[in-house]
Design a protein around this motif. Structure first.
Motif, PDB file in Angstrom:
ATOM      1  N   ARG A 477      -7.330  66.539-102.388  1.00  0.00           N
ATOM      2  CA  ARG A 477      -8.079  67.453-103.196  1.00  0.00           C
ATOM      3  C   ARG A 477      -8.141  66.991-104.784  1.00  0.00           C
ATOM      4  N   LEU A 478      -7.051  66.438-105.217  1.00  0.00           N
ATOM      5  CA  LEU A 478      -7.036  65.660-106.565  1.00  0.00           C
ATOM      6  C   LEU A 478      -7.940  64.581-106.540  1.00  0.00           C
ATOM      7  N   ASN A 479      -8.462  63.934-105.332  1.00  0.00           N
ATOM      8  CA  ASN A 479      -9.456  63.077-105.547  1.00  0.00           C
ATOM      9  C   ASN A 479     -10.818  63.560-105.774  1.00  0.00           C
ATOM     10  N   VAL A 480     -11.015  64.903-105.370  1.00  0.00           N
ATOM     11  CA  VAL A 480     -12.101  65.425-105.642  1.00  0.00           C
ATOM     12  C   VAL A 480     -12.377  65.489-107.014  1.00  0.00           C
ATOM     13  N   TYR A 481     -11.524  65.859-107.944  1.00  0.00           N
ATOM     14  CA  TYR A 481     -11.594  66.272-109.339  1.00  0.00           C
ATOM     15  C   TYR A 481     -11.921  64.967-110.130  1.00  0.00           C
TER      16      TYR A 481
END
Length: 579
Positions: A477-481
């Motif tokens: 999920r951190l990858n998305v941001y």
């Protein structure tokens, strides 16, 4: 025609508004979304619009069309989360329109209106019309292929000429092949198999094999291949055995259990799949599936509609049987079954407004009473939870939700105009999903990782490294941001985490839970690192947490609000080795 246009315009406006609410932020997401968000951004950055990549690695899992639709949406809305989700929103809306057209051709306009609105407000359909995943677009092309077949074949005689939506001419069935081809380059071979199985099953039941000749299968297959084959041929030419091997292992062998060893007996697995998907069809099509038993026993009232019912039966069970043959099981696989189910229940609701006796039956009264009683209870409970546990006051909008419930009770007591009751149920469903989008998602889906990402972007330089520990924070999920940076996954053992944070030659960032920081990070490492930011995330509860829920109940009984709130969330840190 004017009345039909007005009804259709109303449905379009209502559905588009409902599906678009609160879709500009990542909250209320599913794991696959991040892959499409990231992969399409990388395609734009690299200029390679043929081969998807995910963080620089080849991604072969799904065909290309949905990626292209997201990129096209980016051209309109910019590279945003809403832009990525817009194709699914539009596909959801178009599915509702297509079901309206199919139901109108098979039955009548009243059934079409009920079917469209029931489909739009089913649980799984509502959810997947708001996610950046290909399932809704895939369903759209399957439904449009079947709509083309119905329009070419036509169902029961229409009451008037303007109600007919016929396709005419020698080549009228070729549209079926076009939309099956689009389904295949959206999500693979099932885009051909599902509608073909439904059509063949229907023709077999009706013993109308002559229609196959009218469908011009040789010309149709050539058209199908002309549309669907070029991208697959390009991928084979570019990546050869690597692409073919990946497709075989992930999309065929794994799903059909052709390469696995051991596991459950295939026969047992097959029968368990039947019960699994029956359960998923019921659960993921609530609230309307609650009326399915009543719709089934009301079949004798659908006089003169056997041929159209045969088509719905063929559509549903042909796909259902194919689903049970797939070894892997996911609840969202039942999405293509929502459409025939919505039309069948829409037919029941249309008949309900004409046959007074149907509303007196127990199988209608039971789900109706449960909905009327459960909804106020759930709204009251949620309003209390948000006020007591989260400190947010949503009492007024929760009270407003009682209006459609009150309307339902009034309509049922009066029993003067039968259309008010099914119409009231649909209005209540629309109101509930709008409430869910605004006052449940916004409360539940707070996303601290977005704030952490902004903190990192403010100070990051070339060569810096970002990571997330596997416990308590998702690097996916951190990858998305942080789509322009590569986020590492730092998992146990603790030595690797301490070693990562002890780097001196480069700045590192790491997101971890407070518990990880306190128990996995050594005192020596703690002296060298800095906590840049703190936030809270929801706890995930497991089966063994039953005692924890009792503890939370005791907090409520003893009015210990602070401990109750602390028990709902855990603290996470953004840690760096430099200030």
């Amino acid at each position: 025609m004017k009345k039909t246009f007005t009804i259709t315009a109303f449905i379009i406006l209502a559905v588009l508004t409902l599906y678009s609410i609160n879709r500009a932020t990542l909250g209320h997401s599913i794991p696959d979304e991040k892959r499409y968000l990231q992969s399409t951004k990388e395609m734009i950055a690299s200029g390679d619009y043929v081969t998807p990549h995910y963080h620089g690695k080849l991604r072969f899992q799904k065909p290309i069309l949905f990626y292209w639709l997201i990129i096209l949406s980016y051209k309109i809305f910019g590279v945003t989360i809403f832009g990525a989700r817009f194709p699914s929103i539009v596909a959801g809306l178009l599915n509702v329109i297509i079901i309206f057209l199919i139901a109108r051709n098979l039955f009548n306009r009243k059934t079409a209106v009920f079917s469209a609105l029931i489909l739009a407000t089913g649980e799984i359909f509502f959810m997947y019309s708001r996610f950046a995943v290909p399932d809704m677009v895939f369903a759209l092309f399957i439904n449009t292929a079947l709509c083309s077949f119905v329009a070419a074949y036509i169902g029961e005689p229409r009451p008037s000429a303007e109600e007919r939506g016929e396709l005419k001419g020698r080549f009228r069935y070729l549209y079926v092949y076009v939309f099956m081809a689009l389904a295949v380059i959206t999500k693979g071979p099932l885009g051909f198999i599902f509608p073909s199985a439904a059509i063949i099953t229907f023709l077999g039941i009706r013993r109308e094999w002559r229609v196959l000749k009218d469908m011009k299968p040789i010309l149709g297959l050539l058209l199908f291949l002309a549309i669907s084959a070029p991208w697959f041929i390009a991928m084979i030419k570019l990546h050869g055995n690597e692409y073919l091997g990946n497709v075989w292992s992930l999309e065929i062998a794994k799903k059909l259990n052709l390469s696995s060893q051991g596991g459950p007996n295939p026969i047992i697995h097959y029968f368990s799949s039947i019960f699994y998907y029956l359960g998923m069809v019921f659960c993921r099509n609530l609230p309307w599936s609650a009326f399915l038993p009543a719709a089934i026993i009301s079949v004798p009232y659908y006089a003169g509609k056997k041929r159209s019912l045969d088509f719905l039966l063929s559509w549903f069970f042909a796909i259902f049987v194919l689903l049970t043959l797939i070894w892997s099981r996911e609840s969202y696989y039942v999405l293509p079954l929502c459409m025939p189910l919505a039309i069948f229940i829409g037919l029941y609701f249309a008949t309900l407004t004409e046959k007074n006796i149907l509303m007196e039956k127990f199988l209608f009264k039971l789900p109706f009473i449960i909905i009327v009683l459960f909804t106020p209870f759930a709204l009251t409970g949620w309003a209390f939870f948000t006020a007591y546990g989260l400190g947010e006051n949503i009492i007024l909008p929760s009270l407003l939700m009682f209006i459609p419930i009150g309307f339902l009770v009034y309509a049922y007591i009066r029993k003067a105009k039968r259309t008010l009751i099914p119409a009231g149920l649909i209005i209540a469903a629309f109101a509930f999903f709008a409430y869910f989008s605004v006052y449940i998602i916004s409360v539940v889906d707070d996303e601290p990782l977005m704030a952490f990402a902004e903190d990192i972007k403010a100070v990051i330089k070339d060569g810096d490294v970002i990571a997330a520990s596997s416990s308590g924070a998702s690097y996916h999920r951190l990858n998305v941001y942080l789509d322009e940076y590569d986020v590492k996954n730092i998992s146990a053992p603790p030595d690797s985490l301490n070693e990562f944070l002890s780097k001196k030659d480069v700045r590192v960032f790491c997101v971890m839970s407070k518990d990880d920081y306190e128990h996995l990070i050594t005192e020596k490492t703690k002296k060298r690192v800095y906590i840049m930011a703190k936030a809270f995330r929801w706890r995930k509860f497991e089966k063994e947490d039953a005692g924890y829920f009792l503890k939370m109940l005791s907090y409520i009984l003893h009015n210990n609000r602070d401990l109750f709130r602390q028990s709902l969330k855990y603290e996470i840190y953004l840690v760096s080795n430099m200030p």
